[in-house]
Design an enzyme around this catalytic site. Structure first.
Site, PDB file in Angstrom:
ATOM      1  N   THR A  38       0.847  -1.185   0.000  1.00  0.00           N
ATOM      2  CA  THR A  38       0.000   0.000   0.000  1.00  0.00           C
ATOM      3  C   THR A  38       0.883   1.236   0.000  1.00  0.00           C
ATOM      4  O   THR A  38       2.072   1.156  -0.293  1.00  0.00           O
ATOM      5  CB  THR A  38      -0.986  -0.024   1.181  1.00  0.00           C
ATOM      6  OG1 THR A  38      -1.937   1.032   1.035  1.00  0.00           O
ATOM      7  CG2 THR A  38      -0.284   0.116   2.522  1.00  0.00           C
ATOM      8  N   ASN A  39       0.295   2.401   0.305  1.00  0.00           N
ATOM      9  CA  ASN A  39       1.066   3.645   0.365  1.00  0.00           C
ATOM     10  C   ASN A  39       0.504   4.547   1.461  1.00  0.00           C
ATOM     11  O   ASN A  39      -0.501   4.222   2.091  1.00  0.00           O
ATOM     12  CB  ASN A  39       1.076   4.341  -0.997  1.00  0.00           C
ATOM     13  CG  ASN A  39      -0.317   4.730  -1.438  1.00  0.00           C
ATOM     14  OD1 ASN A  39      -0.973   5.545  -0.801  1.00  0.00           O
ATOM     15  ND2 ASN A  39      -0.779   4.129  -2.523  1.00  0.00           N
ATOM     16  N   HIS A  40       1.173   5.681   1.687  1.00  0.00           N
ATOM     17  CA  HIS A  40       0.873   6.528   2.842  1.00  0.00           C
ATOM     18  C   HIS A  40      -0.308   7.477   2.647  1.00  0.00           C
ATOM     19  O   HIS A  40      -0.532   8.336   3.491  1.00  0.00           O
ATOM     20  CB  HIS A  40       2.111   7.351   3.217  1.00  0.00           C
ATOM     21  CG  HIS A  40       3.199   6.542   3.844  1.00  0.00           C
ATOM     22  ND1 HIS A  40       3.118   6.061   5.135  1.00  0.00           N
ATOM     23  CD2 HIS A  40       4.385   6.117   3.376  1.00  0.00           C
ATOM     24  CE1 HIS A  40       4.215   5.382   5.420  1.00  0.00           C
ATOM     25  NE2 HIS A  40       5.003   5.393   4.377  1.00  0.00           N
ATOM     26  N   ALA A 105      -4.471   7.606  -4.441  1.00  0.00           N
ATOM     27  CA  ALA A 105      -3.105   7.159  -4.743  1.00  0.00           C
ATOM     28  C   ALA A 105      -3.184   5.675  -5.081  1.00  0.00           C
ATOM     29  O   ALA A 105      -2.998   4.804  -4.229  1.00  0.00           O
ATOM     30  CB  ALA A 105      -2.193   7.406  -3.550  1.00  0.00           C
TER      31      ALA A 105
END
Lengths: 236, 236
Positions: A38-40, A105
């Site tokens: 995943t991402n922030h 995102a």
């Protein structure tokens, strides 16, 4: 025909009659039932845009990856997990949308195969995770027949303008919002600065800079600008 | 010398005088500044154990991966991100600890290299992410000189007992808590069922089953049991 004010007067509803679809948050790409990539992204910018668009009179659908945020009042929220699920939901919602704003995102890649059971750690010191490219949600929407007025986001740690303009052209977007990630701004922060880029008809690239400010204030200005550009483009 | 009651009487402080270190939550393993590998652990079980240990009289250090939970009153919390940071914090805290309970879901692998800038999506349809093995936090602590009484966790989607007993032996733990992930139990749930396994001195494996119940109730029973086993082991 671009309106010049970015402050909505009380009761002003410049987005009245418009259907706006907004994506927000990260996606999760399963490796197995417990692990994922995943991402922030916190989803805060996309949620602020949804709240602002609704307050300015639009009918808003918010397609959201996994975040811990309350749904803005009056907004229809569709929860998704992966990039493929986000594309499905976006294609469905885009069919009737006037404006599509891709603030999510979306993971560029996902594991080539997701294991059905938890992968046990073996004795291997190294492991190779094969990743395959995810569908490009915003480019797919922008390339569709009767595509809505499509606005992308570029969140970058370096060479922000370069990457943003490349995305604007390559994905055939009407506008792109560029914001720097890091240095106290961007992902998982309440404040954000941004630059909006677009191409004037048969003209060069134009841009407008928004200084660091609460995401809610920035979101209202961005929606005002996007709606004005949309009205200008469709009345031409 | 195992006490038989699992209900703490009001004011009972069976963990009085003990220093207990507990790890909780997932770890995040950076791919670049915005992307990471992680897992679905919410940290709820570890936080419930910390709250229960503190209420039962222990001095508690909670080493926590990134979660959205409030620190239990009276508990010293150390925040970490990656497995390597968790090991550092655990080794420091374990030096003076009587009991070490590893409830965190530490990532088994991390990217071999973390990029300093966001990796741009190229034209490649496939990408290979090279992963290297993370340190094994609980096994490292259990193998240390003057190791604390070390308790592990096994969260599995299948073959739970098999994997739990394998971990108990291979990592030289004193006890292991096994719980099934999925089916409404385990990660990110408020209820949990568990089986506690241990090896009696020169005897076979023993186990005790705890039915599905709120994690706070389960945590108190587990701490009571772990403390009783610890006292039995050290008074022998």
């Amino acid at each position: 025909a671009i309106i010049d004010t970015l402050q909505a007067s009380p009761g002003q509803r410049p987005a009245e009659g418009l259907e706006i679809v907004i994506t927000a948050g990260p996606t999760r790409e399963a490796i197995d039932p417990v692990r994922y990539l995943t991402n922030h992204s916190s989803g805060k910018m996309g949620y602020a845009l949804a709240a602002a668009a609704q307050a300015l009179g639009a009918t808003v659908t918010l397609i959201s990856g996994p975040v811990r945020l309350a749904t803005p009042p009056g907004v229809a929220r569709v929860d998704v997990d992966s990039a493929e699920q986000m594309l499905d939901a976006a294609e469905r919602a885009a069919m009737t949308a006037d404006i599509f704003i891709a603030a999510a995102a979306v993971a560029d890649y996902r594991p080539a195969t997701a294991a059905e059971q938890k992968i046990k750690k073996g004795s291997e010191d190294e492991l190779v995770l094969r990743l395959i490219k995810n569908p490009d949600v915003v480019a797919t929407i922008a390339a569709g027949e009767n595509a809505p007025f499509t606005v992308g986001f570029a969140a970058e740690t370096e060479a922000l303008e370069h990457h943003a303009l490349d995305k604007l052209e390559r994905k055939r977007l009407m506008m792109i919002v560029a914001n720097q990630v890091g240095g106290g701004l961007g992902f998982d922060r309440d404040d954000n600065a941004a630059t909006l880029y677009w191409r004037e008809p048969e003209e060069q690239i134009r841009s407008e800079r928004f200084d660091a400010q609460p995401k809610s204030a920035l979101a209202e200005k961005l929606i005002m600008r996007i709606v004005a550009h949309y009205r200008s483009a469709t009345s031409a």
